[in-house]
Scaffold this motif. Structure first.
Motif, PDB file in Angstrom:
ATOM      1  N   ALA A 233      41.288  27.389   9.865  1.00  0.00           N
ATOM      2  CA  ALA A 233      41.309  26.771   8.363  1.00  0.00           C
ATOM      3  C   ALA A 233      42.415  25.458   8.399  1.00  0.00           C
ATOM      4  CB  ALA A 233      41.905  27.662   7.204  1.00  0.00           C
ATOM      5  N   SER A 234      41.822  24.293   7.781  1.00  0.00           N
ATOM      6  CA  SER A 234      42.566  23.193   7.904  1.00  0.00           C
ATOM      7  C   SER A 234      42.401  22.142   6.659  1.00  0.00           C
ATOM      8  CB  SER A 234      42.092  22.390   9.086  1.00  0.00           C
ATOM      9  OG  SER A 234      40.726  21.921   8.907  1.00  0.00           O
ATOM     10  N   VAL A 235      43.405  21.632   6.333  1.00  0.00           N
ATOM     11  CA  VAL A 235      43.492  20.612   5.367  1.00  0.00           C
ATOM     12  C   VAL A 235      43.879  19.413   5.942  1.00  0.00           C
ATOM     13  CG1 VAL A 235      45.646  21.263   4.656  1.00  0.00           C
ATOM     14  CG2 VAL A 235      44.365  20.020   3.025  1.00  0.00           C
ATOM     15  N   GLY A 236      43.485  18.052   5.554  1.00  0.00           N
ATOM     16  CA  GLY A 236      43.881  16.857   6.282  1.00  0.00           C
ATOM     17  C   GLY A 236      43.915  15.689   5.265  1.00  0.00           C
TER      18      GLY A 236
ATOM     19  N   TRP B 259      30.611  19.082   7.873  1.00  0.00           N
ATOM     20  CA  TRP B 259      30.177  19.955   9.039  1.00  0.00           C
ATOM     21  C   TRP B 259      30.706  19.012  10.119  1.00  0.00           C
ATOM     22  CZ3 TRP B 259      27.131  18.422  13.038  1.00  0.00           C
ATOM     23  CH2 TRP B 259      26.257  17.513  12.684  1.00  0.00           C
ATOM     24  N   SER B 260      31.183  19.832  11.264  1.00  0.00           N
ATOM     25  CA  SER B 260      31.903  19.196  12.390  1.00  0.00           C
ATOM     26  C   SER B 260      31.925  19.912  13.457  1.00  0.00           C
ATOM     27  CB  SER B 260      33.387  18.952  11.806  1.00  0.00           C
ATOM     28  OG  SER B 260      34.185  18.253  13.095  1.00  0.00           O
ATOM     29  N   PRO B 261      31.406  19.790  14.621  1.00  0.00           N
ATOM     30  CA  PRO B 261      31.556  20.378  16.009  1.00  0.00           C
ATOM     31  C   PRO B 261      32.378  19.472  16.825  1.00  0.00           C
ATOM     32  CG  PRO B 261      29.476  19.086  15.992  1.00  0.00           C
ATOM     33  CD  PRO B 261      29.990  18.985  14.490  1.00  0.00           C
ATOM     34  N   GLY B 262      33.413  20.076  17.927  1.00  0.00           N
ATOM     35  CA  GLY B 262      34.058  19.470  18.806  1.00  0.00           C
ATOM     36  C   GLY B 262      34.536  20.538  19.796  1.00  0.00           C
TER      37      GLY B 262
ATOM     38  N   LYS C  21      38.540  22.475   5.569  1.00  0.00           N
ATOM     39  CA  LYS C  21      37.475  22.988   6.222  1.00  0.00           C
ATOM     40  C   LYS C  21      37.816  24.454   6.762  1.00  0.00           C
ATOM     41  CE  LYS C  21      37.910  19.574   9.023  1.00  0.00           C
ATOM     42  NZ  LYS C  21      37.433  18.618  10.122  1.00  0.00           N
ATOM     43  N   VAL C  22      36.836  25.149   7.122  1.00  0.00           N
ATOM     44  CA  VAL C  22      37.185  26.421   7.813  1.00  0.00           C
ATOM     45  C   VAL C  22      36.001  26.532   8.984  1.00  0.00           C
ATOM     46  CG1 VAL C  22      38.041  27.871   5.853  1.00  0.00           C
ATOM     47  CG2 VAL C  22      35.522  27.634   6.226  1.00  0.00           C
TER      48      VAL C  22
ATOM     49  N   VAL D 204      33.138  24.042   9.003  1.00  0.00           N
ATOM     50  CA  VAL D 204      32.450  23.420   7.727  1.00  0.00           C
ATOM     51  C   VAL D 204      33.298  23.579   6.508  1.00  0.00           C
ATOM     52  CG1 VAL D 204      30.320  24.103   8.510  1.00  0.00           C
ATOM     53  CG2 VAL D 204      31.553  25.718   6.983  1.00  0.00           C
ATOM     54  N   GLY D 205      33.033  22.468   5.344  1.00  0.00           N
ATOM     55  CA  GLY D 205      33.935  22.739   4.327  1.00  0.00           C
ATOM     56  C   GLY D 205      33.367  21.546   3.283  1.00  0.00           C
TER      57      GLY D 205
END
Length: 208
Positions: A85-88, A158-161, A119-120, A137-138
């Motif tokens: 889980a993230s916040v930016g 959405w974000s792959p990495g 995002k999670v 995603v988030g």
């Protein structure tokens, strides 16, 4: 269509996390917190509001680069599998010709493009505990909606990495470095996506 895509992605994520939690035998690690920053490079020339470009013409990019900070929490659920889980807070800086781009308003200074991604996701370590692949995603919030004359305050993201963990000499302290692609749907009434590549570097530690 956008709502259907969001529902599908969130459903798949929920099923994946639920399945991992039910299959959990022993938690291999403790909760990990990371704080870091990133550098961004946008793709194409329509990041922001999107533009209408005449046939055979070329759009000037209003935003090319950005930077941001993020706080991330990794929660182990299986060996080599973590829920994240993230916040930016991200700022995309106007380009040198931003005020002359198709996104600019006559006699008005083009502001920076400021976002708050929430995002999670799932982080999967491959072949050990150093290299990982991740999907998130988030929702991304537009921090300066009024200044940008946007129609919506939030948009699906959405974000792959991929990345690597580098343990430090001090126990349970790490450097987390990686690269990701991130795509956010439009904040305006169009079909534009705000896409960019990001390099991130973070300091992480376990709560134990």
């Amino acid at each position: 269509m956008k709502s259907t895509l969001k529902t599908l992605v969130y459903t798949l994520l929920f099923i994946s996390i639920s399945s991992a939690a039910k299959a959990q035998l022993t938690v291999p690690d403790s909760l990990r917190i990371g704080l870091g920053g990133g550098l961004f490079s946008t793709t194409g020339s329509n990041f922001g509001t999107d533009v209408n470009v005449p046939t055979n013409a070329e759009a000037g990019a209003a935003y090319s680069y950005g930077a941001g900070v993020a706080l991330k929490v990794d929660i182990p659920v299986l060996s080599h599998v973590l829920v994240t889980a993230s916040v930016g807070y991200n700022t995309f800086f106007k380009s040198a010709n931003g005020n002359k781009s198709q996104q600019a308003i006559t006699n008005a200074t083009l502001p920076n493009f400021n976002t708050i991604p929430l995002k999670v996701g799932v982080k999967l370590f491959v072949g050990g505990d150093r290299f990982y692949a991740q999907g998130e995603v988030g929702e991304t919030l537009l921090a300066n909606k009024k200044a940008l004359y946007a129609m919506y305050s939030n948009a699906f993201t959405w974000s792959p990495g991929i990345g690597m963990i580098f343990p430090l000499q001090k126990h349970h302290r790490y450097i987390d470095a990686g690269i990701r692609f991130e795509s956010t749907q439009t904040f305006y009434n169009n079909n534009n996506n705000n896409n960019f590549w990001a390099l991130h570097l973070a300091y992480a530690f376990n709560l134990k």
